[in-house]
Scaffold this active site. Structure first.
Site, PDB file in Angstrom:
ATOM      1  N   GLY A  45      -6.282 -20.570 -25.689  1.00 57.90           N
ATOM      2  CA  GLY A  45      -6.369 -19.156 -25.407  1.00 57.90           C
ATOM      3  C   GLY A  45      -7.055 -18.214 -26.362  1.00 57.90           C
ATOM      4  O   GLY A  45      -7.484 -16.945 -25.893  1.00 57.90           O
ATOM      5  N   GLU A  99      -4.350 -16.302 -33.180  1.00 57.39           N
ATOM      6  CA  GLU A  99      -3.845 -16.487 -32.193  1.00 57.39           C
ATOM      7  C   GLU A  99      -3.935 -15.471 -30.991  1.00 57.39           C
ATOM      8  O   GLU A  99      -4.140 -14.396 -31.247  1.00 57.39           O
ATOM      9  CB  GLU A  99      -2.344 -16.836 -32.410  1.00 57.39           C
ATOM     10  CG  GLU A  99      -1.105 -16.963 -31.573  1.00 57.39           C
ATOM     11  CD  GLU A  99      -1.383 -18.418 -30.544  1.00 57.39           C
ATOM     12  OE1 GLU A  99      -2.321 -18.590 -29.976  1.00 57.39           O
ATOM     13  OE2 GLU A  99      -0.265 -19.174 -30.808  1.00 57.39           O
ATOM     14  N   ASP A 100      -3.765 -16.009 -29.674  1.00 55.79           N
ATOM     15  CA  ASP A 100      -3.957 -14.951 -28.602  1.00 55.79           C
ATOM     16  C   ASP A 100      -2.779 -14.057 -28.452  1.00 55.79           C
ATOM     17  O   ASP A 100      -2.961 -12.932 -28.313  1.00 55.79           O
ATOM     18  CB  ASP A 100      -4.173 -15.731 -27.348  1.00 55.79           C
ATOM     19  CG  ASP A 100      -3.139 -16.886 -26.857  1.00 55.79           C
ATOM     20  OD1 ASP A 100      -2.261 -17.063 -27.692  1.00 55.79           O
ATOM     21  OD2 ASP A 100      -3.433 -17.356 -25.908  1.00 55.79           O
ATOM     22  N   ASP A 103       4.396 -14.533 -28.038  1.00 54.34           N
ATOM     23  CA  ASP A 103       5.282 -14.155 -26.971  1.00 54.34           C
ATOM     24  C   ASP A 103       6.829 -14.643 -27.474  1.00 54.34           C
ATOM     25  O   ASP A 103       7.437 -13.827 -28.194  1.00 54.34           O
ATOM     26  CB  ASP A 103       4.814 -15.203 -25.871  1.00 54.34           C
ATOM     27  CG  ASP A 103       5.248 -14.657 -24.569  1.00 54.34           C
ATOM     28  OD1 ASP A 103       5.514 -13.542 -24.399  1.00 54.34           O
ATOM     29  OD2 ASP A 103       5.654 -15.649 -23.900  1.00 54.34           O
ATOM     30  N   LYS A 131       4.065  -9.366 -27.888  1.00 47.46           N
ATOM     31  CA  LYS A 131       5.064  -9.123 -26.967  1.00 47.46           C
ATOM     32  C   LYS A 131       6.425  -9.126 -27.360  1.00 47.46           C
ATOM     33  O   LYS A 131       7.212 -10.294 -27.043  1.00 47.46           O
ATOM     34  CB  LYS A 131       4.789 -10.158 -25.638  1.00 47.46           C
ATOM     35  CG  LYS A 131       5.031  -9.554 -24.438  1.00 47.46           C
ATOM     36  CD  LYS A 131       5.066 -10.397 -23.163  1.00 47.46           C
ATOM     37  CE  LYS A 131       4.144 -11.070 -22.748  1.00 47.46           C
ATOM     38  NZ  LYS A 131       3.964 -12.023 -21.686  1.00 47.46           N
ATOM     39  N   PHE A 154       3.464 -10.730 -17.736  1.00 43.08           N
ATOM     40  CA  PHE A 154       2.582 -12.027 -17.858  1.00 43.08           C
ATOM     41  C   PHE A 154       1.072 -11.313 -17.835  1.00 43.08           C
ATOM     42  O   PHE A 154       0.527 -10.576 -16.640  1.00 43.08           O
ATOM     43  CB  PHE A 154       2.800 -12.712 -16.820  1.00 43.08           C
ATOM     44  CG  PHE A 154       2.090 -14.022 -17.279  1.00 43.08           C
ATOM     45  CD1 PHE A 154       2.743 -14.992 -18.300  1.00 43.08           C
ATOM     46  CD2 PHE A 154       0.644 -14.580 -16.534  1.00 43.08           C
ATOM     47  CE1 PHE A 154       1.929 -16.305 -18.437  1.00 43.08           C
ATOM     48  CE2 PHE A 154       0.130 -15.711 -16.871  1.00 43.08           C
ATOM     49  CZ  PHE A 154       0.748 -16.583 -17.792  1.00 43.08           C
ATOM     50  N   VAL A 155       0.215 -11.446 -18.732  1.00 48.97           N
ATOM     51  CA  VAL A 155      -0.898 -10.913 -18.818  1.00 48.97           C
ATOM     52  C   VAL A 155      -2.060 -12.003 -18.772  1.00 48.97           C
ATOM     53  O   VAL A 155      -1.739 -13.256 -19.062  1.00 48.97           O
ATOM     54  CB  VAL A 155      -1.216  -9.970 -20.220  1.00 48.97           C
ATOM     55  CG1 VAL A 155      -0.306  -8.991 -19.902  1.00 48.97           C
ATOM     56  CG2 VAL A 155      -0.987 -10.748 -21.255  1.00 48.97           C
ATOM     57  N   ASP A 161      -4.671 -17.255 -19.765  1.00 51.22           N
ATOM     58  CA  ASP A 161      -4.826 -17.801 -18.592  1.00 51.22           C
ATOM     59  C   ASP A 161      -3.665 -17.772 -17.567  1.00 51.22           C
ATOM     60  O   ASP A 161      -2.461 -17.376 -18.075  1.00 51.22           O
ATOM     61  CB  ASP A 161      -5.242 -19.353 -18.342  1.00 51.22           C
ATOM     62  CG  ASP A 161      -3.994 -20.364 -18.972  1.00 51.22           C
ATOM     63  OD1 ASP A 161      -3.471 -19.878 -20.109  1.00 51.22           O
ATOM     64  OD2 ASP A 161      -3.945 -21.043 -18.254  1.00 51.22           O
ATOM     65  N   ARG A 167      -9.520 -16.822 -17.757  1.00 48.36           N
ATOM     66  CA  ARG A 167      -9.746 -16.852 -18.894  1.00 48.36           C
ATOM     67  C   ARG A 167     -10.965 -16.053 -19.364  1.00 48.36           C
ATOM     68  O   ARG A 167     -11.281 -15.382 -20.614  1.00 48.36           O
ATOM     69  CB  ARG A 167      -9.949 -18.273 -20.043  1.00 48.36           C
ATOM     70  CG  ARG A 167      -8.692 -18.947 -19.961  1.00 48.36           C
ATOM     71  CD  ARG A 167      -8.761 -20.370 -20.587  1.00 48.36           C
ATOM     72  NE  ARG A 167      -7.533 -21.161 -20.591  1.00 48.36           N
ATOM     73  CZ  ARG A 167      -6.903 -21.290 -21.247  1.00 48.36           C
ATOM     74  NH1 ARG A 167      -6.417 -20.315 -22.048  1.00 48.36           N
ATOM     75  NH2 ARG A 167      -5.769 -22.168 -20.942  1.00 48.36           N
TER      76      ARG A 167
HETATM   77  P1  IMP Z   1       5.046 -18.426 -27.200  1.00 48.10           P
HETATM   78  O1  IMP Z   1       6.117 -18.047 -26.171  1.00 48.10           O
HETATM   79  O2  IMP Z   1       5.033 -17.398 -28.154  1.00 48.10           O
HETATM   80  O3  IMP Z   1       5.283 -19.728 -28.124  1.00 48.10           O
HETATM   81  O4  IMP Z   1       3.479 -18.479 -26.607  1.00 48.10           O
HETATM   82  C1  IMP Z   1       2.831 -19.666 -26.077  1.00 48.10           C
HETATM   83  C2  IMP Z   1       1.786 -19.348 -25.466  1.00 48.10           C
HETATM   84  O5  IMP Z   1       1.875 -19.226 -24.152  1.00 48.10           O
HETATM   85  C3  IMP Z   1       0.829 -18.584 -25.923  1.00 48.10           C
HETATM   86  O6  IMP Z   1       0.035 -18.975 -27.173  1.00 48.10           O
HETATM   87  C4  IMP Z   1      -0.033 -18.166 -24.798  1.00 48.10           C
HETATM   88  O7  IMP Z   1      -1.194 -19.213 -24.532  1.00 48.10           O
HETATM   89  C5  IMP Z   1       1.050 -18.367 -23.495  1.00 48.10           C
HETATM   90  N1  IMP Z   1       1.298 -17.237 -23.188  1.00 48.10           N
HETATM   91  C6  IMP Z   1       2.446 -16.522 -23.698  1.00 48.10           C
HETATM   92  N2  IMP Z   1       2.453 -15.251 -23.107  1.00 48.10           N
HETATM   93  C7  IMP Z   1       1.492 -15.459 -21.957  1.00 48.10           C
HETATM   94  C8  IMP Z   1       0.929 -14.332 -21.006  1.00 48.10           C
HETATM   95  O8  IMP Z   1       1.355 -13.319 -20.782  1.00 48.10           O
HETATM   96  N3  IMP Z   1      -0.247 -14.674 -20.351  1.00 48.10           N
HETATM   97  C9  IMP Z   1      -0.893 -15.987 -20.638  1.00 48.10           C
HETATM   98  N4  IMP Z   1      -0.412 -16.820 -21.371  1.00 48.10           N
HETATM   99  C10 IMP Z   1       0.682 -16.556 -22.389  1.00 48.10           C
HETATM  100 MG    MG Z   2      -1.961 -20.082 -27.338  1.00 45.57          MG
END
Ligand code: IMP
Ligand code: MG
Length: 185
Positions: A45, A99-100, A103, A131, A154-155, A161, A167
């Site tokens: 991402g 990091e992208d 979440d 987020k 969800f973005v 993606d 992407r």
């Molecule tokens: P985490 O929930 O913080 O562990 O995020 C895990 C991964 O989920 C992120 O690095 C993204 O690749 C993906 N992700 C989380 N939220 C979104 C979203 O809103 N759109 C797309 N990918 C997401």
């Molecule tokens: Mg990621």
């Protein structure tokens, strides 16, 4: 059909992203002057953000990538695994994680623990999106640098993606509800 037609809303425009990256770049250039940092991107991402961000961090640095498992579709499967590790040691080095999105925080929490075991001199996090409403309360980790705080939606786009699609959009947007149910093509 154009990917743009699948967007319910553009949340962050291409111009806003690039402007914020220039601002973060100025801060990071100051932070990492004379530190020769290793900048670690979490695949996949982060690819677009990484490429733009690194050009605004105007200090000598080295590039590394980590590939970990994350969501499949919109569901986080919980278990995180390293699919592709670093190509060399980060011991005693200043490390910046790009990091992208931050979440639930599980990925970054895992990534930080994994990298701390390798004894870097310092470890900081720069995430394009945060987020906070989705954060797992068990995760106490904070990002050192945040591009944008986003609402609980969800973005997609700019590296992010939905089922590996979108992407390559130059902006961050929210998909139309019907696009989540589209059949694989
Ligand atoms: P985490 O929930 O913080 O562990 O995020 C895990 C991964 O989920 C992120 O690095 C993204 O690749 C993906 N992700 C989380 N939220 C979104 C979203 O809103 N759109 C797309 N990918 C997401
Ligand atoms: Mg990621």
């Amino acid at each position: 059909m154009s990917m743009h037609n699948d967007m319910e809303e553009i949340l962050i425009t291409e111009e806003a992203i690039q402007q914020r990256i220039r601002e973060l770049g100025a801060e990071l250039t100051e932070e990492y002057a004379d530190k020769n940092p290793i900048i670690i991107g979490v695949l996949k991402g982060v690819v677009l953000f990484y490429a733009d961000m690194i050009r605004q961090i105007q200090v000598p640095c080295e590039m590394e990538f980590l590939r970990i498992s994350s969501y499949s579709g919109t569901q986080n499967d919980g278990g995180i695994k390293v699919h592709q590790g670093l190509s060399r040691s980060i011991e005693g080095r200043h490390v910046l994680i790009l990091e992208d999105i931050f979440d639930t925080g599980h990925s970054l929490d895992f990534t930080c623990r994994y990298l701390k075991e390798m004894k870097p001199a310092s470890l900081k996090i720069c995430t394009l999106l945060d987020k906070p409403e989705r954060r797992d309360p068990k995760v106490t980790l904070k990002a050192d640098y945040v591009g944008f705080t986003v609402p609980n939606a969800f973005v997609v786009g700019y590296g992010l993606d939905f089922n590996e699609k979108y992407r390559n959009l130059p902006y961050i947007g929210v998909l139309k509800p019907e696009c989540y149910n589209k059949k694989e093509q």
